[in-house]
Design an enzyme around this catalytic site. Sequence first.
Site, PDB file in Angstrom:
ATOM      1  N   TYR B 440       0.812  -1.232   0.000  1.00 11.69           N
ATOM      2  CA  TYR B 440       0.000   0.000   0.000  1.00 11.69           C
ATOM      3  C   TYR B 440       0.841   1.275   0.000  1.00 11.69           C
ATOM      4  CZ  TYR B 440      -0.213  -0.340   5.276  1.00 11.69           C
ATOM      5  OH  TYR B 440       0.031  -0.444   6.612  1.00 11.69           O
ATOM      6  N   GLU B 441       0.175   2.384  -0.162  1.00 14.24           N
ATOM      7  CA  GLU B 441       0.853   3.685  -0.344  1.00 14.24           C
ATOM      8  C   GLU B 441       1.801   3.664  -1.532  1.00 14.24           C
ATOM      9  OE1 GLU B 441      -1.296   5.685   1.938  1.00 14.24           O
ATOM     10  OE2 GLU B 441       0.319   6.615   0.816  1.00 14.24           O
TER      11      GLU B 441
END
Lengths: 596, 596
Positions: B440-441
């Site tokens: 994620y990110e």
Amino acid sequence: MTIYKAPVEDVSFLLNDVFQIDKYNNLPGFADASLDVREAIIDEAAKLSEEVLHPINGVGDIEGCTRHDDGRVTTPKGFKDAWKQLGEGGWLGLVGPTQYGGQGLPVTLAQPVNEFMMSANMAFSMYPGLTQGAMAALLVHGNDEQKKTFVPNMIAGKWTGTMNLTEPQCGTDLGLMRTKAVKQADGTYKITGTKIFISGGEQDLSDNIVHLVLARIEGAPAGIKGVSLFVVSKMKLNADGSLGGPNGVSCGSIEHKMGIHGNSTCVLNFDNAVGTLVGEENKGMAAMFVMMNEARLGVGVQGLAQSEVAYQNAAAYAKDRLQGRSLTGVKSPDKAADPIIVHPDIRRTLMTIRAFNEAARALVVWTSLKSDLAHRSSDPKERQEADDHMGLLTPVVKGMLTDVGFANAVAAQQVYGGHGYIQETGVEQFVRDARISMIYEGANGIQALDLVGRKLPKDGGRALTAFFNEVTAFAKDNAADESMKAFLGPLNAAVQDLQKATMWLMQNGLKNPDNAGAASTDYLHLLGLVTLGYMWAKMAKVAQDKLANSGEQPYLKSKLVTGKFFMERMLPETALRLTRIQTGAGSMMELPADAF
Amino acid sequence: MTIYKAPVEDVSFLLNDVFQIDKYNNLPGFADASLDVREAIIDEAAKLSEEVLHPINGVGDIEGCTRHDDGRVTTPKGFKDAWKQLGEGGWLGLVGPTQYGGQGLPVTLAQPVNEFMMSANMAFSMYPGLTQGAMAALLVHGNDEQKKTFVPNMIAGKWTGTMNLTEPQCGTDLGLMRTKAVKQADGTYKITGTKIFISGGEQDLSDNIVHLVLARIEGAPAGIKGVSLFVVSKMKLNADGSLGGPNGVSCGSIEHKMGIHGNSTCVLNFDNAVGTLVGEENKGMAAMFVMMNEARLGVGVQGLAQSEVAYQNAAAYAKDRLQGRSLTGVKSPDKAADPIIVHPDIRRTLMTIRAFNEAARALVVWTSLKSDLAHRSSDPKERQEADDHMGLLTPVVKGMLTDVGFANAVAAQQVYGGHGYIQETGVEQFVRDARISMIYEGANGIQALDLVGRKLPKDGGRALTAFFNEVTAFAKDNAADESMKAFLGPLNAAVQDLQKATMWLMQNGLKNPDNAGAASTDYLHLLGLVTLGYMWAKMAKVAQDKLANSGEQPYLKSKLVTGKFFMERMLPETALRLTRIQTGAGSMMELPADAF
């Protein structure tokens, strides 16, 4: 949810073209494995794996196994029926002796079948895997009575098998074992103790379970020299071979694990269970090692198998998922975005996995062929050489294929982005399932120590010398072939790294055994890389010859590109491994334990 | 079950000795972070993490979050109380502006606090993490009204924050976004669409949730140039600031994930939810990037944090578990076996993890200090240089710390043998939790592309030039120091590999952008290795000076041995990365997509 397609074409290429197993028709069982038979078996195994085993892989993970209050264990939906199909289809007796109902076929043919089943459903495949391991030990070390009693029922799928080694205080170090065996007047033994991590220790697939159990006979010497092997039937056996009442073995609990939820991992309590000795008293370790070598190869194949199924799913996702545009210009102008397979970093991931898988599969076939030669050749020298090869490469197959196989499953998961973290997508199960293969059947650190501490020095380094000779001869034989330059250059460089590392070990390992220990994991991977590089060189040679004879063939073209990727991007890791090995044990061992 | 002890001594060494943050007392907030204050905060954060957050980590994993039929979500036992303690203790406002109830302290001090909480309980730490990220975006891009309305309530822990970017068809490629915003007569917008993977999207910790939402205003340009940022309060807000009824945001489901079960990952349905614009129309990406940089650093710290807690548990197990004997003679003759920490391969594992962790922690502190300088310095040149550093190293911190952090958690699990695969042992949770941070990110492949495609060429390569200058100057300044030879030799070699790789990229990346893409992940790790090598050289210098002045200190001696291990065993990986980079995109991109 997930897909699986057995790599039939790849297996055929290896069996027919690279290792040309028709050349071994003089060996028992090989003539029966004619091209037609092979193709039929491989095709049927593919069908079984794709259509029966893979569809119950995801549900097996979610449902898991359940232990009931009375100690019974039920497996996930569909497992019982799949097991029945395995028995009825003769899959459990592929390599088993014909006199006990088996088909006596080569291991070389059975190993690809194992790979398919493990890819399709790793948790399920452990039930037949351990059954076959137990059978192998009984066939080598059991007496006729034991073989006759147990093996035909196992081949028929009526009974399953387990291996009982581990106890809470005793994992790698089997000398710490406490389970005891007390000899009875009738020659049987009563066995009492607790075993943990017993795969398939209790289940609802079969009427009976054949437990192979390590235990210590009263008064036996301390340590592993006092360990004996027993066979304990879950149910008592009547004189006519029918099943009697329970035999003092019960499942105390099943473990909650990171993965392989479809396999019941049991704590087994033996309470005066009646067993018979397999082999000689206090020689249990030797008997167990037969099972271990087979089992270690099988676990190595699990690493490859999870890597393969993870790759297939990631590749399909990468061709389907639209996100972003190619760096070199729009590739799908009619769509909102390009499929992510246009991105180099996605390609890097997929190529890295497949370049490993294809060479690892070749290594498995090669080693399986040696296993057949070691057991079936009539030439003592050929048997010895094959046995040397097995000894040297078993820890490599187990350690490297599971280390890299797991890393590949993780890499495949990464292709999915956030969706890869979601259970329903299915790829994270491959990661969790693959994780165990690095641990059981001797954690990979133990494999490395086995390689460096035992297999390398054995018989004055005879096995490794033979390996070097074979690889060097191949490189020399093909040195004039211009089209092989891209393969032989990197291979020769890698071989030199391996030679330097071996020299370093010889010079420094005896002086300080911690130097050997410090080098062990890197050495295992270094030898593994060279081995895979050699597999690629062999495959490239065959692919080029075939292409020259038969013209354009997409499969063969892909093979050569994938091999080139391995040689230029992956094989050079040997230099890093060498650097680490040459560093020795100094800074690694310097801190006092309480600094950790 | 599992243990956690915050690395307080290590943080103090970095803040006080290596980066000497007292030198920055001229910057806003730094004078308030005096030695006493720092120590109090670090000690209290350690206590909170060890005594409140870690004890609910395991139960959070097993219990997970529950969505009820009415859309409410409950978090695991203990999370609500822990959240309350966070708000009351002022932990949510550590770096927040004093005018909104924050303490205005440096990020340099807050980041170690984040690490402790993430080690102790990663799933829990995401609730404050995202709340702080949302606050940061509002503080930079929100108007006064928005700041006044939301920030004080978030600092007080009454409200939490979320980031809403992803949609089913739109992950990395935010231009594919479909959620729409319709402007109303009163200047507000009605937002409709479905967002997925929303961490903390619904929960029972707070009365209200502040959703930052990317959406497309009706008639906006296509692609990311038509995306705007909105703030949407879960509950409508009355004129007096009190909470009104629901605002058209509901949780459709929560995801079943591989890990971080204690964090509720929601599908959020926006159905004419009322929101206000944050920043300018169609400039949503710029506003979001503020949050993203902070968030990416935070995710990098998660990688370190899981690596640290996994290390601590593996080290404790290795000192406790008795199995086998040392290769160099019995170490615990009074016991049945030696603790497994005597084995080189176990040491190799532990040293590899700690040598990474200690340097990664230094990198985080260094980068946090630059973050403070970028925002708080009065010198424009210093601000620009710090901002360059942030831009360059944010993808490295995110990508490398999570890649290696995950691998380290896996390695730590391996120390446990079979016990590491069992849920109750707790270490496999670290592996599953750590896995998400690579995804994620911005998945790590995207971080690598951001580095190679944007951060490197930006401003004529100014950021990397400054980085080279600093490292080279350090090496030159200390070249005469005999005791630094073991550090500077390997560092210089690694810097040369980085220079060659950079040169190769300049010569080949423009010619064929796929060459840059093909090199990206290896380049990120190469730069990361050099950065960690530089951190080790800096730490070694300080440790040696301190040792010379203060005599024997076990902490400093261990630091030097660990650093030496990194320089000889781990830093040489730069050569392999360079080899791979120089291979280019050829074999990687050659196969047609349908060959996969």
